[in-house]
Design a protein around this motif. Sequence first.
Motif, PDB file in Angstrom:
ATOM      1  N   ALA A   1       0.813  -1.223   0.000  1.00 55.41           N
ATOM      2  CA  ALA A   1       0.000   0.000   0.000  1.00 55.41           C
ATOM      3  C   ALA A   1       0.841   1.266   0.000  1.00 55.41           C
ATOM      4  CB  ALA A   1      -0.930  -0.003   1.218  1.00 55.41           C
ATOM      5  N   LEU A   2       2.171   1.145   0.108  1.00 57.39           N
ATOM      6  CA  LEU A   2       3.021   2.326   0.101  1.00 57.39           C
ATOM      7  C   LEU A   2       3.029   2.986  -1.272  1.00 57.39           C
ATOM      8  CD1 LEU A   2       6.253   1.163   2.012  1.00 57.39           C
ATOM      9  CD2 LEU A   2       4.496   2.736   2.840  1.00 57.39           C
ATOM     10  N   PRO A   3       3.208   4.301  -1.295  1.00 59.84           N
ATOM     11  CA  PRO A   3       3.437   4.956  -2.590  1.00 59.84           C
ATOM     12  C   PRO A   3       4.858   4.655  -3.072  1.00 59.84           C
ATOM     13  CG  PRO A   3       3.695   6.529  -0.809  1.00 59.84           C
ATOM     14  CD  PRO A   3       3.223   5.255  -0.173  1.00 59.84           C
ATOM     15  N   SER A   4       5.142   5.000  -4.294  1.00 62.68           N
ATOM     16  CA  SER A   4       6.499   4.863  -4.803  1.00 62.68           C
ATOM     17  C   SER A   4       7.440   5.759  -3.984  1.00 62.68           C
ATOM     18  CB  SER A   4       6.547   5.274  -6.279  1.00 62.68           C
ATOM     19  OG  SER A   4       7.865   5.260  -6.755  1.00 62.68           O
ATOM     20  N   VAL A   5       8.591   5.217  -3.583  1.00 62.05           N
ATOM     21  CA  VAL A   5       9.547   5.973  -2.768  1.00 62.05           C
ATOM     22  C   VAL A   5      10.886   5.957  -3.494  1.00 62.05           C
ATOM     23  CG1 VAL A   5      10.569   6.290  -0.486  1.00 62.05           C
ATOM     24  CG2 VAL A   5       8.332   5.194  -0.693  1.00 62.05           C
ATOM     25  N   ARG A   6      11.037   6.872  -4.439  1.00 68.38           N
ATOM     26  CA  ARG A   6      12.293   6.946  -5.183  1.00 68.38           C
ATOM     27  C   ARG A   6      13.281   7.853  -4.456  1.00 68.38           C
ATOM     28  NH1 ARG A   6      12.240   4.663 -10.000  1.00 68.38           N
ATOM     29  NH2 ARG A   6      10.244   4.078 -10.926  1.00 68.38           N
TER      30      ARG A   6
END
Length: 430
Positions: free
Chosen positions: A196-201
Motif C-alpha cells: 500500500a506504500l506509494p512509490s519511494v524513489r
Amino acid sequence: MNAGRGHLIDLTPLRISPAFARMWIGSTLAGIGGQLTIVTVMLHVFALTASTFAVSMIAVAGLLPMVLAGLYGGMLADAFDRRRVALIAATVTFASTALLAALTWTGAETIWWLYALSMINSAANSVGMATRTAIVPRLIPREQLAAASALNGVAFGLTVMAGPALAGLLVALTGYGWTYSIDVVLMLSMFLGLWALPSVRPEGEIVRPGLASLVDGWRFLRRASNIRMQYVVDIIAMTFGQPLVLFPALGTLLLGGGAVTTGILTAAVAVGTFASSLFSGRVVQYRWHGRGIERAVEAYGASILLFGVVLLVGAFSSPADEDTPHVGLIIAACVALALSGASDNVSSIYRNTMMQAAVPDTMRGRLQGLFIVVVAGGPRIGALYAGTLATLTTLWFPPLLGGILVIALVALIAGRNRRFRSYDAENPEP
C-alpha cells in the motif's frame, strides 16, 4: 493526557501516517514470525545433529551474507524505488521460508538445506531492514522520527519476547512443519504493509550500485563525524558489554536453573527494551541526541558492570545446579539485564533518529546498510571477547571488566568530541 507530552510512548506517527502505521504493523507481525523461524531452525538443527556446535554455526554462516547484503541492499535502496526493493526482499524471505516448510512437511529437509535457507533469510532481511528504515523519513515529518524509533523499540521488544517463547511452545505441541507454516502466514502482513506504500524513489543524485556507489558512501561517512561517532560508540558497547554467550554456562554452572535460567536472562533484556519504549514520552523530546547517546551507553556499561557484580557474588555463594537455583541472584541479574536493554534502546532511539534526520535522502540506504553491518558485527565481536575471556578466567570477569571499559572508553572518546556532544536534533548535521 497527551502521550507525546507525558511519560508514555508517543503514538503520533501511527496517527498521522497510515502508511507508516501499516508498515509498522506488518513489520512487527513479520518480525514475530521471523523469530519463530530463527529459533525453530536452531531446535531443528539440534534435533538432526545433537550438536551445539552445529547450532552455533547457523549464526556464523549467516554473518557474511548479512554483511554483504546489508551493504549492497543499501546501494539498491539509494538507486531504485525503495518500495519495490523492500517488496523483492520480502518476497525472497517469504519464498525461502515457504520452501523450508515444504521440505519439512515432505521429510526432505537436511542440515544443509537448513543452513542454506537461513543464509538466504539473513541476507534478504538485511536488504529489507535497510530499505524500510530508509523509507521512514519519507512517511513522517522529521520531528516525529524519534517517536517512530521508540515505536520500533516496542516492536523489537515484542518480537524478541514473543517469538522465541512461541517457537518453543509450537515446536513442542505441533512440530517443525506447522511452526514454519505459521511464519509463512505472518509474512503476508509484511506484504500488506509494503504494497500500500506509494512509490519511494531516492531524492538527489542517483549512483548506480557498485564500487563507485560504495566509495561515495564511505567518502560521505568520512565527512560525517557525528554519524561516525555513533558507530564507534555502539561498537564499544557491543564489544565489551555483550554477555549473551555466557547465559547457557551461567544457568548450568553459576546461577543454576539450567535452560530455564538461560531463557529468563535472555527475555530480561527484551523486557527492558519494551518497557523503555513504552515509557519513552520524555525521551523522544530530548533534543541533544549526541549527549543522549553518550549517557545511555554509559548507563548500559553501568548495568553490565552491575550484572558482573551479581555474578561475582554468585561465584562466592553456595553451589547451584538445575534443581537448586539461586533465585535471588537470578532476579538481581534480570534487573541488571533489563536496565541494559532499556539503556541500549534509548541509545538506539537517538542513533536511529540521527541517521534518518542528519543523513541526506540520497545516502540513507547506504548508511543504513553500513549501520546494519555495525549492529550485526558488534555483538559477534562481543561474543568472541566474552567467550574467550571467560574461558581464560571465570564467568563473572568479562561483564565486570567490560562494563568498566564501556563507561571509561565512551566518556573518554565523547569527551574529546564536542561536536557530537552538542548535536541538536532541531538542527541535524551529519
